[in-house]
Scaffold this active site. Structure first.
Site, PDB file in Angstrom:
ATOM      1  N   GLY A 125       0.829  -1.203   0.000  1.00 31.68           N
ATOM      2  CA  GLY A 125       0.000   0.000   0.000  1.00 31.68           C
ATOM      3  C   GLY A 125       0.857   1.244   0.000  1.00 31.68           C
ATOM      4  O   GLY A 125       2.062   1.177   0.262  1.00 31.68           O
ATOM      5  N   TYR A 134       3.945  -3.156   2.442  1.00 29.77           N
ATOM      6  CA  TYR A 134       3.333  -2.403   3.559  1.00 29.77           C
ATOM      7  C   TYR A 134       2.795  -3.375   4.615  1.00 29.77           C
ATOM      8  O   TYR A 134       2.857  -3.111   5.808  1.00 29.77           O
ATOM      9  CB  TYR A 134       2.216  -1.500   3.024  1.00 29.77           C
ATOM     10  CG  TYR A 134       1.566  -0.638   4.079  1.00 29.77           C
ATOM     11  CD1 TYR A 134       2.262   0.407   4.677  1.00 29.77           C
ATOM     12  CD2 TYR A 134       0.253  -0.877   4.495  1.00 29.77           C
ATOM     13  CE1 TYR A 134       1.674   1.207   5.663  1.00 29.77           C
ATOM     14  CE2 TYR A 134      -0.351  -0.082   5.484  1.00 29.77           C
ATOM     15  CZ  TYR A 134       0.374   0.956   6.052  1.00 29.77           C
ATOM     16  OH  TYR A 134      -0.209   1.737   7.015  1.00 29.77           O
ATOM     17  N   GLU A 164       3.400 -11.555  -5.972  1.00 31.05           N
ATOM     18  CA  GLU A 164       2.272 -11.674  -6.900  1.00 31.05           C
ATOM     19  C   GLU A 164       2.599 -11.192  -8.308  1.00 31.05           C
ATOM     20  O   GLU A 164       1.859 -11.475  -9.236  1.00 31.05           O
ATOM     21  CB  GLU A 164       1.045 -10.920  -6.341  1.00 31.05           C
ATOM     22  CG  GLU A 164       1.139  -9.394  -6.298  1.00 31.05           C
ATOM     23  CD  GLU A 164       1.864  -8.849  -5.056  1.00 31.05           C
ATOM     24  OE1 GLU A 164       2.629  -9.596  -4.437  1.00 31.05           O
ATOM     25  OE2 GLU A 164       1.670  -7.655  -4.738  1.00 31.05           O
ATOM     26  N   GLY A 171     -22.862 -10.663 -24.486  1.00 32.09           N
ATOM     27  CA  GLY A 171     -21.474 -10.746 -24.049  1.00 32.09           C
ATOM     28  C   GLY A 171     -21.243 -12.050 -23.293  1.00 32.09           C
ATOM     29  O   GLY A 171     -22.196 -12.743 -22.928  1.00 32.09           O
TER      30      GLY A 171
END
Ligand code: XMP
Length: 532
Positions: free
Chosen positions: A58, A89, A187, A241
């Site tokens: 963060g 963070y 990640e 869609g």
């Protein structure tokens, strides 16, 4: 609810990082169910069994006024043996909580770094976990950092596991509790062993099995839909869609065709011949009770003279609801609708700040935000926690035609967010023609499937051209083609230059009103996929 409570997974607490959603993506790819919650929630979310907690990165600095802090329940969970992984963070929050010290680094570290893992690790969690396995290949790992603060005093209850060549503490572990923390981001793809670290955390430390598959998604959704809808009847908004088509088809499978009515609102913002094509295909896959509402005039009147993207989205969202309301009333007494279903996806919910107080609104997706109470219908959003590729897997599991499952995504507000500036019928017709030429060319040259999403945008820019001996002063079309896995990030599709020049020529020759075509080569971020 019982079934959902039994589900085991990981909660990702968000402290405002741009990568929080990516953490969840990675865990789902690994085969683990994960959800995001605001990092400041005062109680652990109760929608599933929390077997692990990840604290995101963060932009705040711990100790600074207004910085997001760690809720008390998180550490209590660790004492109850629920493992915690702090990232960036998230690591600094843990250091602060255990009375260590974090300082503002002289300059922000951003990019690749090499982490050297200690030869001898005492901490059981770290040993049992990933470093033991990862350091078997090499004790030097390329990791990706993005931080402004770092640890200056490690709490005595923690052991240092690795640091960078520059001396920054890169990973630590609590000596007795199952807490691991990383200064880098596992990640992102740039961290070589990132996925192994996350996999190690969820399997070795949290003890989770990799059970998040199309089959388990289907089971969970089936259970939830039955629970939410009960004996009710559902009205489904379909656009043709991928998401709404699979939603409708899934509801027919779960509830049976007699309890599902589908409606296409033709807002006049669809692509060339799209409404007829969609209606035909939806009938083909078993949506027998399908209605098409022509609402073009009403939408275009509501949008007249509006140029602001957020305003357009809000007007379109409102108009959709009004159309449903009218439709539901007109045939509702016969059918007795209790619910309205939508194909809302997890990134839509997150990007519209639906998950907590800390996120920023990037775009108001037209299908997020609930229904007005007066409508008297409850919402069913079976994919509210899924990513697009997960929904496609469900489509395959349902045996739907690949042509429908792998259509490029198309936004709910349709061409309304692909005409910059005010929207008129004339501009819509120009855009429809140009878009059709582009998409047909991609299909003809077998490029369609190599692209995640492609479309044309009408820019509010007129420029001078020459056609034959005549001067022209006409509009500009931007072509956009991106590659992505879920639309959260995207990069430009590498379409061959000769394909682009031929397509540009075809558009300018055939669409009277367009005399210039440009190709958008921007990634997301910093741009978004749609222009509005
Ligand atoms: P952006 O432009 O935010 O788009 O990068 C990411 C993906 O979402 C689609 N999109 C929408 N889909 N309602 C939708 O159903 C919307 O309001 C909406 N806005 C963007 C976009 O086409 C891309 O696939």
């Amino acid at each position: 609810m019982e079934q959902k409570k039994k589900e085991k997974g990981v909660i990702v607490l968000d402290y405002g990082s741009q990568y929080t959603l990516l953490i969840v993506r990675r865990l789902r790819e690994i085969g683990i169910y994960a959800e995001i919650a605001d990092g400041r929630v005062s109680e652990p979310p109760s929608t599933f069994q929390i077997k692990g907690i990840i604290l995101s990165g963060g932009p705040d600095s711990v100790g600074e006024e207004g910085a997001r802090s760690l809720p008390i329940w998180v550490l209590k969970k660790a004492e109850e043996n629920v493992p915690i992984l702090g990232i960036c963070y998230g690591m600094q929050l843990l250091v602060e909580a255990f009375k260590g010290k974090v300082r503002s680094a002289a300059c922000r570290e951003y990019g690749h770094a090499e982490m050297i893992i200690k030869d001898c690790i005492d901490t059981i969690a770290a040993k049992k976990l990933f470093f033991f396995q990862i350091s078997k290949t090499s004790n030097r790992q390329v990791v990706w950092m993005s931080h402004g603060d770092d640890i200056v005093t490690l709490p005595s209850s923690f052991e240092e596991i690795g640091r960078t060549k520059e001396g920054v503490i890169a990973s630590i572990a609590h000596r007795t509790l199952p807490i691991i923390a990383l200064q880098f981001h596992p990640e992102v793809h740039h961290t070589d062993c990132g996925k192994e670290i996350l996999k190690g955390f969820v399997t070795e430390l949290c003890g989770l099995e990799l059970t998040w598959t199309a089959g388990s998604m289907m089971e969970r959704i089936g259970f939830e839909v039955k629970e939410v809808v009960g004996a009710g009847t559902v009205l489904v908004a379909v656009s043709g869609g991928v998401d709404s088509t699979i939603t409708a088809s899934l509801l027919v499978k779960i509830l049976g065709p007699h309890r599902v009515t589908s409606v296409i609102i033709d807002h006049g913002l669809m692509r060339k011949n799209e409404v007829a094509w969609v209606a035909e295909n939806l009938k083909r896959i078993g949506l027998d009770d399908l209605h098409v509402i022509n609402a073009e005039d009403r939408f275009l009147t509501a949008l007249a003279g509006i140029s602001d993207p957020e305003q357009k989205r809000k007007i379109i969202g409102r108009a959709f609801i009004e159309e449903f309301e009218t439709f539901a009333k007109s045939i509702g007494c016969k059918r007795g609708f209790t619910h309205l279903a939508q194909g809302t996806l997890y990134p839509d919910v997150i990007e519209s700040a639906g998950h907590g107080v800390g996120a920023k609104v990037i775009k108001s997706h037209h299908n997020v935000g609930g229904l007005p109470e007066k409508m008297g219908l409850k919402l069913v959003e079976p994919f509210r926690f899924l990513f697009k590729d997960e929904v496609r897997k469900l489509g395959e599991e349902l045996g739907l035609p690949l042509e429908l499952i792998y259509r490029h995504p198309f936004p709910g507000p349709g061409l309304g967010v692909r005409i910059l500036g005010d929207i008129t019928k004339e501009k819509l017709d120009l855009l429809r023609e140009a878009d059709d030429i582009f998409i047909r060319a991609l299909r003809r040259e077998h490029l369609y499937d190599s692209i995640w999403q492609a479309f044309a945008v009408l820019l509010p820019v007129k420029s001078v051209g020459v056609m034959g001996d005549n001067r022209t002063y006409q509009w500009t079309i931007a072509l956009r083609a991106v590659v992505a896995t879920d639309g959260m990030t995207a990069s430009v599709g590498a379409l061959p230059m000769d394909f682009l020049t031929r397509t540009a020529g075809e558009i300018v020759r055939n669409v009277n009103g367009i005399n210039r075509v440009v190709y958008d080569i921007t990634s997301k971020p910093p741009a978004t996929i749609e222009w509005e």
